[in-house]
Design a protein around this motif. Structure first.
Motif, PDB file in Angstrom:
ATOM      1  N   THR A 186      45.220  50.472  46.621  1.00  0.00           N
ATOM      2  CA  THR A 186      46.398  49.803  46.062  1.00  0.00           C
ATOM      3  C   THR A 186      47.277  50.789  45.306  1.00  0.00           C
ATOM      4  OG1 THR A 186      45.126  47.749  45.859  1.00  0.00           O
ATOM      5  CG2 THR A 186      47.161  47.915  44.593  1.00  0.00           C
ATOM      6  N   GLU A 187      46.642  51.666  44.517  1.00  0.00           N
ATOM      7  CA  GLU A 187      47.422  52.658  43.771  1.00  0.00           C
ATOM      8  C   GLU A 187      48.156  53.609  44.715  1.00  0.00           C
ATOM      9  OE1 GLU A 187      44.709  54.548  41.176  1.00  0.00           O
ATOM     10  OE2 GLU A 187      44.434  52.802  39.862  1.00  0.00           O
ATOM     11  N   ILE A 188      47.485  54.030  45.785  1.00  0.00           N
ATOM     12  CA  ILE A 188      48.132  54.936  46.742  1.00  0.00           C
ATOM     13  C   ILE A 188      49.305  54.237  47.425  1.00  0.00           C
ATOM     14  CG2 ILE A 188      47.799  56.207  48.895  1.00  0.00           C
ATOM     15  CD1 ILE A 188      44.946  56.745  48.019  1.00  0.00           C
ATOM     16  N   MET A 189      49.111  52.974  47.830  1.00  0.00           N
ATOM     17  CA  MET A 189      50.191  52.243  48.491  1.00  0.00           C
ATOM     18  C   MET A 189      51.355  52.006  47.535  1.00  0.00           C
ATOM     19  SD  MET A 189      47.946  49.554  50.755  1.00  0.00           S
ATOM     20  CE  MET A 189      49.334  48.849  51.622  1.00  0.00           C
ATOM     21  N   ASN A 190      51.053  51.743  46.255  1.00  0.00           N
ATOM     22  CA  ASN A 190      52.122  51.583  45.277  1.00  0.00           C
ATOM     23  C   ASN A 190      52.897  52.884  45.094  1.00  0.00           C
ATOM     24  OD1 ASN A 190      51.492  48.906  44.801  1.00  0.00           O
ATOM     25  ND2 ASN A 190      50.109  49.371  43.115  1.00  0.00           N
ATOM     26  N   MET A 191      52.183  54.000  45.141  1.00  0.00           N
ATOM     27  CA  MET A 191      52.830  55.291  44.977  1.00  0.00           C
ATOM     28  C   MET A 191      53.730  55.614  46.176  1.00  0.00           C
ATOM     29  SD  MET A 191      51.005  58.984  44.364  1.00  0.00           S
ATOM     30  CE  MET A 191      50.087  58.816  45.913  1.00  0.00           C
ATOM     31  N   SER A 193      55.056  53.340  48.287  1.00  0.00           N
ATOM     32  CA  SER A 193      56.001  52.279  48.618  1.00  0.00           C
ATOM     33  C   SER A 193      57.383  52.578  48.052  1.00  0.00           C
ATOM     34  CB  SER A 193      55.496  50.945  48.072  1.00  0.00           C
ATOM     35  OG  SER A 193      56.380  49.907  48.427  1.00  0.00           O
ATOM     36  N   LEU A 194      58.409  52.113  48.765  1.00  0.00           N
ATOM     37  CA  LEU A 194      59.786  52.271  48.316  1.00  0.00           C
ATOM     38  C   LEU A 194      60.136  51.193  47.301  1.00  0.00           C
ATOM     39  CD1 LEU A 194      61.525  53.020  51.734  1.00  0.00           C
ATOM     40  CD2 LEU A 194      60.732  54.660  50.028  1.00  0.00           C
ATOM     41  N   PRO A 195      61.098  51.455  46.424  1.00  0.00           N
ATOM     42  CA  PRO A 195      61.443  50.478  45.381  1.00  0.00           C
ATOM     43  C   PRO A 195      62.331  49.344  45.878  1.00  0.00           C
ATOM     44  CG  PRO A 195      62.794  52.445  45.136  1.00  0.00           C
ATOM     45  CD  PRO A 195      61.836  52.732  46.251  1.00  0.00           C
ATOM     46  N   THR A 196      62.619  49.278  47.159  1.00  0.00           N
ATOM     47  CA  THR A 196      63.473  48.226  47.695  1.00  0.00           C
ATOM     48  C   THR A 196      62.626  47.110  48.301  1.00  0.00           C
ATOM     49  OG1 THR A 196      63.590  49.421  49.799  1.00  0.00           O
ATOM     50  CG2 THR A 196      65.332  49.838  48.198  1.00  0.00           C
ATOM     51  N   VAL A 198      61.060  44.482  47.099  1.00  0.00           N
ATOM     52  CA  VAL A 198      59.771  44.535  46.399  1.00  0.00           C
ATOM     53  C   VAL A 198      58.841  43.410  46.836  1.00  0.00           C
ATOM     54  CG1 VAL A 198      58.681  44.488  44.134  1.00  0.00           C
ATOM     55  CG2 VAL A 198      60.860  45.671  44.437  1.00  0.00           C
ATOM     56  N   ARG A 199      59.361  42.201  46.952  1.00  0.00           N
ATOM     57  CA  ARG A 199      58.504  41.059  47.300  1.00  0.00           C
ATOM     58  C   ARG A 199      57.936  41.206  48.707  1.00  0.00           C
ATOM     59  NH1 ARG A 199      61.073  35.525  46.813  1.00  0.00           N
ATOM     60  NH2 ARG A 199      58.912  34.934  47.214  1.00  0.00           N
ATOM     61  N   ILE A 200      58.781  41.651  49.627  1.00  0.00           N
ATOM     62  CA  ILE A 200      58.311  41.822  51.011  1.00  0.00           C
ATOM     63  C   ILE A 200      57.252  42.910  51.069  1.00  0.00           C
ATOM     64  CG2 ILE A 200      58.993  42.471  53.341  1.00  0.00           C
ATOM     65  CD1 ILE A 200      61.716  41.262  52.811  1.00  0.00           C
ATOM     66  N   ARG A 201      57.496  44.016  50.382  1.00  0.00           N
ATOM     67  CA  ARG A 201      56.527  45.115  50.398  1.00  0.00           C
ATOM     68  C   ARG A 201      55.221  44.710  49.720  1.00  0.00           C
ATOM     69  NH1 ARG A 201      59.016  49.613  52.247  1.00  0.00           N
ATOM     70  NH2 ARG A 201      61.285  49.667  52.090  1.00  0.00           N
ATOM     71  N   HIS A 202      55.309  43.915  48.664  1.00  0.00           N
ATOM     72  CA  HIS A 202      54.086  43.456  47.994  1.00  0.00           C
ATOM     73  C   HIS A 202      53.256  42.574  48.919  1.00  0.00           C
ATOM     74  CE1 HIS A 202      51.429  42.205  44.747  1.00  0.00           C
ATOM     75  NE2 HIS A 202      51.645  40.950  45.097  1.00  0.00           N
ATOM     76  N   PHE A 203      53.933  41.681  49.638  1.00  0.00           N
ATOM     77  CA  PHE A 203      53.203  40.820  50.573  1.00  0.00           C
ATOM     78  C   PHE A 203      52.571  41.642  51.686  1.00  0.00           C
ATOM     79  CE2 PHE A 203      53.181  38.515  54.598  1.00  0.00           C
ATOM     80  CZ  PHE A 203      52.375  37.445  54.276  1.00  0.00           C
ATOM     81  N   LEU A 204      53.335  42.576  52.270  1.00  0.00           N
ATOM     82  CA  LEU A 204      52.802  43.403  53.344  1.00  0.00           C
ATOM     83  C   LEU A 204      51.655  44.272  52.850  1.00  0.00           C
ATOM     84  CD1 LEU A 204      56.065  44.532  55.176  1.00  0.00           C
ATOM     85  CD2 LEU A 204      54.415  42.821  55.915  1.00  0.00           C
ATOM     86  N   LYS A 205      51.751  44.754  51.636  1.00  0.00           N
ATOM     87  CA  LYS A 205      50.692  45.591  51.081  1.00  0.00           C
ATOM     88  C   LYS A 205      49.379  44.810  50.997  1.00  0.00           C
ATOM     89  CE  LYS A 205      50.554  45.975  46.720  1.00  0.00           C
ATOM     90  NZ  LYS A 205      50.933  46.263  45.319  1.00  0.00           N
ATOM     91  N   GLU A 206      49.435  43.596  50.468  1.00  0.00           N
ATOM     92  CA  GLU A 206      48.207  42.799  50.350  1.00  0.00           C
ATOM     93  C   GLU A 206      47.695  42.375  51.721  1.00  0.00           C
ATOM     94  OE1 GLU A 206      48.726  39.564  47.690  1.00  0.00           O
ATOM     95  OE2 GLU A 206      48.565  40.835  45.894  1.00  0.00           O
ATOM     96  N   ALA A 207      48.623  42.002  52.628  1.00  0.00           N
ATOM     97  CA  ALA A 207      48.195  41.569  53.961  1.00  0.00           C
ATOM     98  C   ALA A 207      47.562  42.720  54.734  1.00  0.00           C
ATOM     99  CB  ALA A 207      49.388  40.998  54.735  1.00  0.00           C
ATOM    100  N   LEU A 208      48.190  43.899  54.691  1.00  0.00           N
ATOM    101  CA  LEU A 208      47.631  45.058  55.397  1.00  0.00           C
ATOM    102  C   LEU A 208      46.314  45.492  54.787  1.00  0.00           C
ATOM    103  CD1 LEU A 208      50.849  47.204  55.995  1.00  0.00           C
ATOM    104  CD2 LEU A 208      49.537  45.947  57.699  1.00  0.00           C
ATOM    105  N   LEU A 209      46.223  45.465  53.464  1.00  0.00           N
ATOM    106  CA  LEU A 209      44.980  45.860  52.804  1.00  0.00           C
ATOM    107  C   LEU A 209      43.853  44.906  53.168  1.00  0.00           C
ATOM    108  CD1 LEU A 209      43.953  48.030  50.905  1.00  0.00           C
ATOM    109  CD2 LEU A 209      44.485  46.545  48.978  1.00  0.00           C
TER     110      LEU A 209
END
Length: 634
Positions: A186-191, A193-196, A198-209
């Motif tokens: 999660t920390e690596i993906m947050n590092m 990830s782009l700052p644009t 945010v909600r879509i990237r957060h959802f994709l991050k959890e779904a992919l993880l």
């Protein structure tokens, strides 16, 4: 809860104990006093209560002062705040103590989530919390328990003759993957990830993880899920020895995929989802079969015709044509067969021959030169044929080598694939409990089965240790997939069955409006059809009286006009076929069920899609659907 040790934990599940303390004074949802300040305020309150002297100021630091006006009124004054704030203590007046824990339990529903822990928003679950406060799976199940109590009271009638108490227990199954690895990822993906967006990237991050964790660590995941389910059921039965109801499971997201895989493997020894390697493929040490060649094509001595095959010497040639007397002279001049074929008239004169013998010798030389030319042509043709055969054999050899190399490469690839399959073969643990139903909520089971080579879902497919399967999903959930088209491709045309809404009508407001408009449209079409039929008949009769011919004589059929008027798009009127069974996974009803979106969600699918995957936790419709199916099969 251990009140002496001030520690609380789970009764039916294993979680680390958390501190519990007396209710702290709070000003608002986002401002509560710390434990040390609360103890200072409590000591001042006890002193005022014992001396009955009130209106006392208690300084709490940071320019914060609490005035104890009386035992029921605390007022907080803070520097920079124009108005005082009321300090509340403990719980609200309408605090709900919950249900009687000694009441018998009718049925049990276990709630399983994915590898990555759930962090639902507490404010959306109905808890008193700020808008950015997140909870855990335990909090989500608490919200579902509250909805269950309200729905039992409003939708189910428990008579005195009924053996049911109206209590269905929902318990979270706490299983966690390697949380250190999850946090690191999660920390690596947050590092990265782009700052644009945010909600879509957060959802994709959890779904992919979630998906990657289950795909890579599938063996560990199913082992932990099975152990956690068995432990939760064991603890529940130990605390409720008189329980005789059914055990059900609600699987959310990848937790539903893990439970489906686990149940699908029960009763099957060494189950694997991959197809066996083709038996025709051999190992790395395989060699191609030798190429069979025609012996006639091998290089050998050229077979000349009979008139060219004999070897002729100069002496024999001269003797045959009675010119042997010239042999010493020709040998003296160094004439051999090759130069003999090149003799001309001048050369013959030099040998001292008269005209008669010269003519005879010219004929001999001409015949011999012609014979040598025929022999040379035949040998050249034979050499060309031999060269062609040699080239063909070389080409066949190269083809054989290429085929051998290709076969070896295929064998190596097949061996590598087999090794990878064996490395990823999952040995599923045995789950002793017999389940009544598996509720898949936003679980991509259809997607998971479609990715596997040997996954074969048919009308005869069933789970040996689970009676029924329900695939329930929000219409906007990006993680949701259907199951019925895997069984029967014709089910693509039939929409999923609709889950009833928790109100009395079973439909949301905009769905009711759609139904009303469709009914009004049908009534209007019926009236138009009736009017068209009577009008066409009257016009045909009037035309017949005047001209002697009706509309039928002109090829116009009144029934065709009625059909044209009454024609409409019947797809909007299609029934969902909720009682149609397509697989033994659910022998009595359908597999796919879709929630009704809220009227506000119907405005924009993309806008509400990101929240749709977590909408199951606070959905009354999901809880009502599970209660109806649990009590409907008693």
């Amino acid at each position: 809860m251990d009140s002496r040790a001030c520690v609380q934990g789970g009764l039916h599940w294993v979680v680390p104990g958390t501190d519990c303390r007396e209710a702290l004074p709070f000003v608002s949802l986002s401002l509560s006093l710390s434990l040390s300040l609360s103890l200072s305020l409590s000591a001042a309150f006890q002193e005022c209560l014992s001396t009955n002297v009130w209106k006392r100021d208690v300084k709490l630091g940071n320019d914060v002062v609490v005035v104890l006006r009386n035992k029921l009124s605390y007022v907080l004054y803070q520097a920079g705040s124009p108005e005082p704030k009321i300090v509340k203590r403990g719980c609200e007046d309408n605090f709900d103590q919950g249900e009687d824990l000694a009441e018998p339990i009718d049925h049990l529903i276990l709630v399983v989530s994915g590898p990555v822990p759930e962090h639902p928003n507490l404010a959306r679950l109905g808890f008193r919390a700020s808008s950015d406060t997140v909870g855990s799976l335990v909090d989500a199940v608490d919200a579902m328990r509250y909805n269950r109590r309200e729905l039992i009271a409003s939708h189910f009638e428990m008579t005195t003759d009924s053996k049911s108490t109206g209590r269905v227990e929902l318990l979270p199954v706490i299983w966690q993957h390697d949380m250190a690895a999850v946090r690191d990822a999660t920390e690596i993906m947050n590092m990265l990830s782009l700052p644009t967006a945010v909600r879509i990237r957060h959802f994709l991050k959890e779904a992919l993880l979630d998906a990657v964790t289950y795909a890579v660590e599938r063996q560990a995941c199913v082992d932990k899920v099975a152990a956690a389910v068995a432990e939760t059921i064991h603890r529940f039965r130990a605390n409720n020895p008189a329980f005789t109801g059914s055990v059900n499971v609600m699987g959310h997201g990848l937790g539903g995929v893990a439970m489906f895989d686990l149940l699908a493997a029960q009763g099957q020894e060494n189950k694997t989802e991959v197809a066996a390697v083709d038996a025709a493929v051999v190992g790395d040490d395989a060699t191609p079969a030798p190429i069979e060649t025609d012996p006639s094509t091998e290089e050998e001595a050229v077979q000349l015709p009979a008139h060219l095959a004999d070897d002729v010497t100069l002496e024999a040639l001269l003797k045959e044509h009675e010119f042997e007397d010239l042999l010493p002279q020709l040998q003296e001049e160094g004439i051999d067969l090759e130069s003999f074929a090149q003799l001309n008239t001048t050369d013959m004169k030099d040998l001292g021959l008269n005209m008669g013998r010269r003519k005879k010798l010219e004929k001999v030389v001409e015949d011999f030169a012609q014979r040598q030319a025929q022999k040379e042509a035949y040998l050249e043709k034979a050499r060309q044929a031999a060269l062609v055969q040699q080239q063909e054999r070389a080409l066949q050899q190269r083809r054989a080598q290429a085929e051998a190399a290709e076969a070896k490469a295929k064998a190596a690839a097949a061996k590598l694939q087999q090794a990878q399959r064996e490395a990823h073969t999952v040995q599923f643990p045995v789950l002793e409990e017999q389940l009544a139903a598996l509720f898949l909520c936003g679980a991509p089971v259809g997607w998971a089965l479609a990715q596997r080579v040997a996954a074969d879902l048919t009308a005869e497919s069933r789970l040996k240790t689970c009676e029924r399967v329900y695939n329930v999903f929000h219409p906007y959930d990006p993680m949701a997939y259907r199951l019925e088209p895997l069984v029967d491709e014709t089910m693509v045309e039939l929409p999923p069955a609709q889950v009833a809404h928790a109100n009395r009508s079973g439909r949301r407001l905009h769905k009711e409006l759609q139904t009303y408009l469709r009914g009004a449209g049908r009534d209007l079409r019926q009236e138009l059809t009736s009017f068209a039929g009577s009008a066409v008949t009257s016009f045909s009769e009037a035309l017949r009286k005047r001209t002697g011919k009706g509309l039928e004589d002109y090829g116009v059929n009144a029934s065709n006009l009625k059909q044209l008027v009454s024609s409409t798009d019947t797809s909007m009127l299609a029934e969902d076929g909720s009682t149609r069974s397509v697989s033994q996974l659910n022998p009595e009803r359908r597999l796919d069920y879709m929630l009704q979106e809220a009227p506000t969600e119907a405005v924009s699918q993309s806008l509400f899609a990101l929240d749709a995957h977590t909408a199951y936790w606070n959905s009354e419709d999901i809880v009502l659907f599970m209660l109806e199916n649990v009590y409907g099969h008693e």
